[in-house]
Design a protein around this motif. Sequence first.
Motif, short mmCIF file in Angstrom:
data_model
loop_
_atom_site.label_atom_id
_atom_site.label_comp_id
_atom_site.label_asym_id
_atom_site.label_seq_id
_atom_site.Cartn_x
_atom_site.Cartn_y
_atom_site.Cartn_z
N GLU A 51 0.76 -1.49 -0.24
CA GLU A 51 -0.37 0.01 0.14
C GLU A 51 1.05 1.80 -0.04
OE1 GLU A 51 -2.65 -0.38 3.37
OE2 GLU A 51 -3.75 -1.89 2.55
N TYR A 52 1.72 0.96 0.41
CA TYR A 52 2.54 2.47 0.97
C TYR A 52 3.32 2.64 -1.09
CZ TYR A 52 7.06 4.97 2.20
OH TYR A 52 8.23 6.38 2.33
N SER B 99 0.85 4.40 -2.64
CA SER B 99 0.72 5.54 -2.35
C SER B 99 1.65 6.29 -2.83
CB SER B 99 0.50 5.37 -0.44
OG SER B 99 0.39 7.21 -0.55
N HIS C 115 1.34 9.74 -5.42
CA HIS C 115 1.42 10.68 -4.92
C HIS C 115 2.55 11.53 -5.86
CE1 HIS C 115 -0.16 10.19 -0.53
NE2 HIS C 115 -1.61 10.28 -1.42
#
Length: 538
Positions: free
Chosen positions: A119-120, A123, A127
Amino acid sequence: MASVQRQLDDITPSPFMPPVVWSTIEMLSGFVRAATQATAQVVVLARTLGGQRDGYFLAGLTLSSQTIQWLSSTGLIGGRAQVWAATTTDRDYLKLRGWKRAVAGAAHRQELVAGNLGEYAVSEFDHASQRVGDGDSAFEQWRIYGRIQDRFSLWALIQHPLRELPQMFFTLRAVQHPASMPVSLASLQMVQESTNTFAFNMFELMHSTQTFAAQIGQVRKMYEVASVPNKVEDGTVPFPEDTAQILSGVALEFRNVSFKYPSTENYALRDVSFSILPGQLCVIVGANGSGKSTVLKLIVRLYDPDEGQILLGGHDIRTLRLRDLRQAISVLFQDYTHFPLSIRDNIAIGDPSAAGDDEHVRRAARLGGAEAFIEKLPDGLDTYLERPVQDLYAGLPEGTTTLFGRKVDYGSLRDAGGMKATDSSTLSGGQLQRLAVARSFMRSVVPEDAKVGLLLFDEPSASLDPVAEHDLFRRLRELRGSKTMLFSSHRFGNLTRHADLILYMNDSAVVEAGTHEELLKQDGGYANIWKLQAQAFL
């Protein structure tokens, strides 16, 4: 399964394209056809041209014209002679490309899974992508503009007359011998058609030999899909139910665990049992291939055992939520990798929640023994060990050794147009291992941090010198009592003498267990290896 789908997508990028096996058969058929036709046409041309006026000369002109046209299309001749170089310093673009490579490749899969980084990673990519916008297309637009300029170059003006050389020669011959014009016209037509077909088949044959190896690689990828292991099923029990449960470490137990790696017959672990209390230090020793690394991989559920149970805090780990299980564990694998990101990000991903805290990153680097050499690097924490976006250049003067502060690599062409790429910064094996250790310290340096209760280290000092190894183990021993620690190692002394439990493994099983003093008294396998290593220092 998602991993299977990704691999299939990789070898068949479009649903409108034929299957890879069929396209390979077509390529092989085309290769055989082109080779057969080229051979036959050589024989036919040799017999035909001998009876025609100027036949060999016309064939040579036509073949030369076709060859020049082909070289022009590949950019080997007629391109612009200019010096240029391109790089990027945009952090967001570098991070975007770095995460894309890290997630798409298989090299980092183990650490992405064990570190709960999925998930990181998504993300961070999103971004960075939003911040970059459409600016990443600027370089490609410049290259397209360059190709358009090439169409209006001097070469573009002269290559068309070169194509007409056979017709020009025929016209001159017709003026010299008007009576033979009909025969000459027929000869010209026949020679040109035969030569053009021969040239086409030769170029197709060359292209087939260049791409056939790549196509075979695609076929191999397709069949490797069958070896993708099944996805580990998620559990449902939250862990820990109370964060105070792992404040001083977490209990770990193996009960009669046996395991075989997929598609293998031999056991990697056979009936392994042991128990570690919260806050204790356990060291697994033994020869290479004895099963030490497998123990750690089963704990983070990269695989599940074929037999037996693994308990963490009294819970069967198969019942725990995977995210919670891996959040409670910090692991350093023996086959660690470094991501195509900056050194700062390579350390920070040890604890994504603190990734924006430079002080935390520097502290982890210091405890991992990496701070000193990082400070000496030109870009410090912003240094890339492997730049995800390589510097491109063409036409540099001979003797140029550096570009954008990095070494110039003249050995690897990026494409037929002469674009080349610089290499990335390199570190020694010991320095790379210190970075990996620093990553592990990101979530384990604060004793009161209740997020992590179990530290796993697989050969953490394999590439370290004796002084660095001593310093590392000293810092790790300071965490004793606040974290449960499990090490695998083939080097005794700095850890085993302080361990609460030593497991000596041989032939995939635990054959001896106890403290350092207890195992020396047994005078078994552990004692023998200890004495052998001790003799080297006497």
